[in-house]
Design a protein around this motif. Structure first.
Motif, PDB file in Angstrom:
ATOM      1  N   LYS A 192       0.499  -5.333   1.242  1.00 54.62           N
ATOM      2  CA  LYS A 192      -0.733  -5.697   1.945  1.00 54.62           C
ATOM      3  C   LYS A 192      -0.476  -6.087   3.394  1.00 54.62           C
ATOM      4  O   LYS A 192      -1.379  -6.067   4.213  1.00 54.62           O
ATOM      5  N   GLU A 193       0.768  -6.446   3.720  1.00 52.11           N
ATOM      6  CA  GLU A 193       1.088  -6.865   5.095  1.00 52.11           C
ATOM      7  C   GLU A 193       1.396  -5.681   6.019  1.00 52.11           C
ATOM      8  O   GLU A 193       1.131  -5.729   7.206  1.00 52.11           O
ATOM      9  N   PHE A 194       2.046  -4.653   5.445  1.00 51.33           N
ATOM     10  CA  PHE A 194       2.557  -3.569   6.278  1.00 51.33           C
ATOM     11  C   PHE A 194       1.658  -2.342   6.228  1.00 51.33           C
ATOM     12  O   PHE A 194       1.034  -2.070   5.213  1.00 51.33           O
ATOM     13  N   PRO A 195       1.612  -1.590   7.344  1.00 50.04           N
ATOM     14  CA  PRO A 195       0.840  -0.336   7.340  1.00 50.04           C
ATOM     15  C   PRO A 195       1.615   0.760   6.604  1.00 50.04           C
ATOM     16  O   PRO A 195       2.414   1.465   7.201  1.00 50.04           O
ATOM     17  N   ILE A 196       1.371   0.881   5.313  1.00 51.91           N
ATOM     18  CA  ILE A 196       2.102   1.852   4.501  1.00 51.91           C
ATOM     19  C   ILE A 196       1.122   2.893   3.955  1.00 51.91           C
ATOM     20  O   ILE A 196       0.052   2.553   3.452  1.00 51.91           O
ATOM     21  N   HIS A 197       1.501   4.169   4.106  1.00 50.67           N
ATOM     22  CA  HIS A 197       0.589   5.242   3.720  1.00 50.67           C
ATOM     23  C   HIS A 197       0.872   5.792   2.337  1.00 50.67           C
ATOM     24  O   HIS A 197       0.006   6.374   1.713  1.00 50.67           O
ATOM     25  N   CYS A 198       2.119   5.625   1.884  1.00 53.41           N
ATOM     26  CA  CYS A 198       2.503   6.361   0.691  1.00 53.41           C
ATOM     27  C   CYS A 198       3.644   5.665  -0.045  1.00 53.41           C
ATOM     28  O   CYS A 198       4.554   5.122   0.582  1.00 53.41           O
ATOM     29  N   LEU A 199       3.593   5.684  -1.375  1.00 50.15           N
ATOM     30  CA  LEU A 199       4.693   5.212  -2.213  1.00 50.15           C
ATOM     31  C   LEU A 199       5.276   6.406  -2.939  1.00 50.15           C
ATOM     32  O   LEU A 199       4.536   7.199  -3.524  1.00 50.15           O
TER      33      LEU A 199
END
Ligand code: C2E
Ligand code: CA
Ligand code: CA
Ligand code: CA
Length: 279
Positions: A192-199
């Motif tokens: 929730k803190e980092f701008p992550i697009h994909c796991l």
């Protein structure tokens, strides 16, 4: 020759490390490899299940050694990380991936994104973001064609610094995915803190998804976590239709693995996926 004429003897290939006289020798050869064009990139496609279209190609490095032939990254990335050569190697990989993307764009072929693996040592490098952005700009391609695959260990070291780096990359349009998701540090807070697009679900979970209920449960949970957080989820290492069917049941949207294609050369990518591309 002692066994007579016209006889071919095949040797069992030695483990890579034993093919080199010493670690120093291998390190020197690798240093040369980076500057003398012995490295090359293979590409493995990622498939969107809803459309049947390829969305992304992951660039995976190989070393074509003049004496020892093709060497897999598992056999030289660790040495590159230990010796610091991962920095010039990583820059070569990023530049080559961008140049290949630029070639495909110029030829009006393949408008897929390209994913580049970033080792933790690279990510920790003080100037990583600036250097990466500089390389991309030099090649002239739009950064939004790129995705960086980083591991959980890369981002868990210094949260504030990580946010700054990821924000900088994202502001240029670069996507971020978490590679080998599930086997690293288990703090979910960073999602929730980092701008992550994909796991990218590690392939160790996908491997036994058909007969191990824990692996199924973890895979299923990651896929639903992704949906809930609006983060794309890719199942890695999909090798057979049985795995694919179960993944579809868990509402997985994107797969990568030998079932679709192993990593192949840029030329093979064009031959295999250009003609079939019905956008
Ligand atoms: P990774 O990033 O997790 O890449 C996926 C690896 O799984 C690739 O191995 C790929 O060939 C393999 N794979 C893909 N689908 C399947 C499948 O269905 N079944 C099985 N059994 N394997 C599958 P590869 O190319 O040998 O790369 C190994 C690792 O080396 C990569 O793991 C990555 O951590 C590292 N690596 C590769 N290229 C680079 C690079 O350019 N930079 C950095 N820093 N690391 C790299
Ligand atoms: Ca990867
Ligand atoms: Ca993407
Ligand atoms: Ca992976």
């Amino acid at each position: 020759k002692q066994t007579g004429k016209n006889k071919l003897i095949t040797f069992h290939p030695l483990p890579t490390q034993q093919r080199f006289a010493s670690q120093i020798q291998m390190e020197n050869d690798l240093r040369k490899a980076i500057t003398e064009n012995q490295l090359l990139l293979y590409y493995q496609p990622r498939l969107e299940l809803s459309t049947g279209q390829i969305s992304c190609l992951e660039a995976l490095v190989r070393w074509n050694h003049p004496l020892h032939g093709m060497i897999a990254p598992a056999d030289f990335i660790p040495l590159a990380e230990e010796s610091g050569l991962i920095l010039p190697l990583g820059e070569w990989v990023l530049r080559e991936a961008c140049l290949q993307k630029a070639r495909w764009l110029a030829e009006n072929k393949l408008d897929y994104q390209v994913a580049v693996n970033i080792s933790p040592c690279q990510f920790q490098d003080e100037d990583f973001a600036d250097k990466a952005i500089h390389i991309i700009q030099q090649t002239g391609i739009n950064p939004s064609y790129l995705e960086f695959e980083i591991t959980e260990s890369s981002i868990m070291q210094n949260m504030e610094k990580t946010i700054a780096v990821l924000d900088k990359l994202c502001s240029k349009g670069i996507s971020i995915s978490i590679d080998d998701f599930g086997i690293g540090y288990s703090s979910l807070n960073y999602l929730k803190e980092f701008p992550i697009h994909c796991l990218k679900i590690d392939r160790s979970f996908v491997k036994n998804i058909q007969n191990n209920s824990n692996d199924w449960a973890i895979t299923n949970a990651i896929i639903h976590l992704g949906h809930a957080l609006n983060i794309q989820v890719v199942a890695e290492g999909v090798e057979d239709v049985g795995q694919l069917d179960i993944l579809k049941e868990t509402t997985c949207t994107t797969i990568q693995g030998f079932l679709l294609s192993p990593p192949i050369s840029a030329y093979e990518i064009e031959q295999t996926f250009y003609m079939n591309d019905n956008r």
